[in-house]
Scaffold this active site. Structure first.
Site, PDB file in Angstrom:
ATOM      1  N   PRO A 171      60.422  32.804  79.166  1.00  0.00           N
ATOM      2  CA  PRO A 171      59.990  32.795  78.031  1.00  0.00           C
ATOM      3  C   PRO A 171      60.533  32.865  76.963  1.00  0.00           C
ATOM      4  O   PRO A 171      61.055  33.934  77.482  1.00  0.00           O
ATOM      5  CB  PRO A 171      58.763  32.499  78.199  1.00  0.00           C
ATOM      6  CG  PRO A 171      57.891  33.351  78.586  1.00  0.00           C
ATOM      7  CD  PRO A 171      59.375  33.327  79.606  1.00  0.00           C
ATOM      8  N   CYS A 172      61.589  32.291  75.507  1.00  0.00           N
ATOM      9  CA  CYS A 172      61.654  33.217  74.024  1.00  0.00           C
ATOM     10  C   CYS A 172      60.268  33.852  73.805  1.00  0.00           C
ATOM     11  O   CYS A 172      59.655  32.819  73.104  1.00  0.00           O
ATOM     12  CB  CYS A 172      62.493  31.684  73.866  1.00  0.00           C
ATOM     13  SG  CYS A 172      63.198  32.752  72.806  1.00  0.00           S
ATOM     14  N   GLN A 173      60.328  35.138  73.517  1.00  0.00           N
ATOM     15  CA  GLN A 173      59.677  35.821  72.780  1.00  0.00           C
ATOM     16  C   GLN A 173      60.170  37.305  72.034  1.00  0.00           C
ATOM     17  O   GLN A 173      60.914  36.530  71.877  1.00  0.00           O
ATOM     18  CB  GLN A 173      58.428  36.583  73.841  1.00  0.00           C
ATOM     19  CG  GLN A 173      57.792  35.219  75.141  1.00  0.00           C
ATOM     20  CD  GLN A 173      57.041  36.024  76.506  1.00  0.00           C
ATOM     21  OE1 GLN A 173      58.009  36.852  76.540  1.00  0.00           O
ATOM     22  NE2 GLN A 173      55.517  36.044  76.369  1.00  0.00           N
TER      23      GLN A 173
END
Ligand SMILES: C[S@@+](CC[C@H](N)C(=O)[O-])C[C@H]1O[C@@H](n2cnc3c(N)ncnc32)[C@H](O)[C@@H]1O
Length: 422
Positions: free
Chosen positions: A92-94
């Protein structure tokens, strides 16, 4: 080198479907019919937000229990992961910002629960020679307050671990696949591999990136239209320095990062094949649908609700400080244009939601939602792949989370040749 793979954040196995060119599964056992060219020595999938683990259950049904692990990746001792030549995963893009640890001036500390650091720990312990990762396209420009910082931290970290990196934003729909879905793919190779050594020796990385680059050779681009930008991150001491001080803005849609130097440009796709359309997906799905389409039809009041959701609107709202503002959104295509690849499928696809797809089905002359099988075909999974005991809502969710497997199967041969040549 052998074709041994570790699949992190495996979901329902999109990378494996792509690499092993899986088109179907055995109706009796449920097991995928795989080329088995790539040996998956370890796969990890754990859904933190629910007790039920439908993605993992699906993975096990299709690939068996052996080497499939349903434990939070954060709790895994990375030394226990088997040796492998290729690490794959969609993470995921975190928030990838890092700080120095208080206890150790030299240590670095990412935010807790950020899965990128589990990838880093795996690379540190296992040093796989090659890595192929997938993420959303905004990774190249996030966060809004320090454009490009997150990707810069990723690049610097990979550099410190001894990798050179190539990346590319690919819109599957631009290359004859059934969905307009933009994702960033990252391919990294250890500097000690023959493959990386050849690139390191080159004088002109720009020329390499345009014509022979890992992605651009398979997904062709209009060479005459590239405006190349070069930057250097050599002055940054480490990922913490990058995290705190990076200020060169977003990264462009394809590029490479070698020893602190960046060459990148925005791609214009060049594809000469046929476009795959939503209409074609509906035709293919028809031969697999056993349930009748009644459950998917939208009429009467429900149709009005969908029309409202999809329409342009301006809604008055109140900010936390009490002042009023208008939230506005434009028109969505309603029903969908069947002569294009579909729009991007989200995890909310199974719900009444502005971004879910509504198609006009000419065979029944009615508007309807897309079926679970159509959702699977849009991601180029075999039909009924997720029909493993999970709810309908979960089946759409799995597909919203997955990737267009055709991208991985298109890269497979090149990847195989690179690894076998080592
Ligand atoms: C973007 S999805 C990847 C989907 C996958 N590529 C596929 O084809 O289905 C990310 C996956 O990571 C899993 N995940 C999230 N947190 C995790 C954790 N702490 N440990 C292991 N897996 C995790 C999610 O459940 C989700 O399935």
């Amino acid at each position: 080198m052998e074709l041994k793979v570790v699949e992190l954040f495996a979901g329902v196995g999109g990378f494996r479907v792509g690499l092993n060119q899986i088109k179907s599964f055995d109706e009796n056992t449920g097991r995928a019919i795989e080329s088995n060219e790539w040996e998956f020595v370890w796969a990890n999938q754990w859904e933190p937000s629910t007790k039920a683990q439908p993605a993992f259950d699906c993975y096990v049904k299709r690939f068996g229990e052996k080497n499939s692990i349903n434990i939070d990746i954060n709790k895994i001792d990375k030394k226990s992961i088997p040796n492998h030549t290729l690490l794959v995963g969609g993470f995921p893009c975190q928030d990838y910002s890092v700080a120095r640890t208080l206890s150790n001036e030299l240590g670095i500390e990412g935010k807790k629960g950020v899965l990128w650091w589990d990838i880093v720990d795996t690379l540190y312990e296992k040093k796989p020679p090659f890595i192929l990762l997938e993420n959303v396209d905004r990774l190249l420009k996030s966060p809004a307050k320090q454009r490009g910082r997150d990707f810069a931290v990723i690049l610097k970290t990979l550099d410190e671990l001894g990798y050179i990196v190539q990346w590319r934003m690919i819109n599957a729909g631009e290359y004859g696949m059934p969905q307009r879905r933009r994702r960033v793919f990252i391919f990294a190779s250890l500097k000690s591999t023959k493959y990386a050594k050849k690139i390191l020796k080159l004088k002109n990385w720009e020329k390499y990136l345009k014509k022979d680059g890992f992605f651009n050779e398979i997904f062709p681009i209009k060479l005459e239209e590239c405006i190349v930008e070069e930057k250097s991150m050599e002055a940054f001491i480490d990922p913490v320095d990058v995290s705190e001080n990076y200020c060169y803005g977003k990264f462009l849609t394809t590029g490479m990062f070698i020893n602190g130097k960046i060459v990148n440009f925005d791609v214009k796709e060049s594809f000469k094949g046929n476009q795959y359309t939503l209409r074609k997906i509906m035709n293919v799905a028809r031969s697999y649908e056993i349930s009748n389409l009644e459950n998917y039809i939208i009429t009467g009041e429900s149709l009005e609700k969908w029309k409202y959701l999809k329409g342009a609107k301006r809604i008055p709202r109140i900010k936390p400080n009490g002042s009023e503002y208008f939230y506005s959104e434009g028109n969505m295509s309603f029903p969908e244009d069947l002569d294009l690849p579909s729009r991007t499928m989200l995890t909310s696809e199974g719900t009444v939601n502005r971004s879910s797809h509504v198609v006009y089905d000419e065979s029944i002359n009615k508007n309807r939602k897309i079926t679970e099988i159509e959702a699977e075909l849009l991601q180029m999974f075999p039909p009924n792949w997720t029909n493993t005991g999970m709810t309908s809502r979960q089946r759409y969710f799995m597909m919203g989370n997955a990737l267009v497997t055709g991208i991985i199967s298109s890269l497979e041969n090149k990847l195989k040749n690179i690894i076998l040549e080592e």
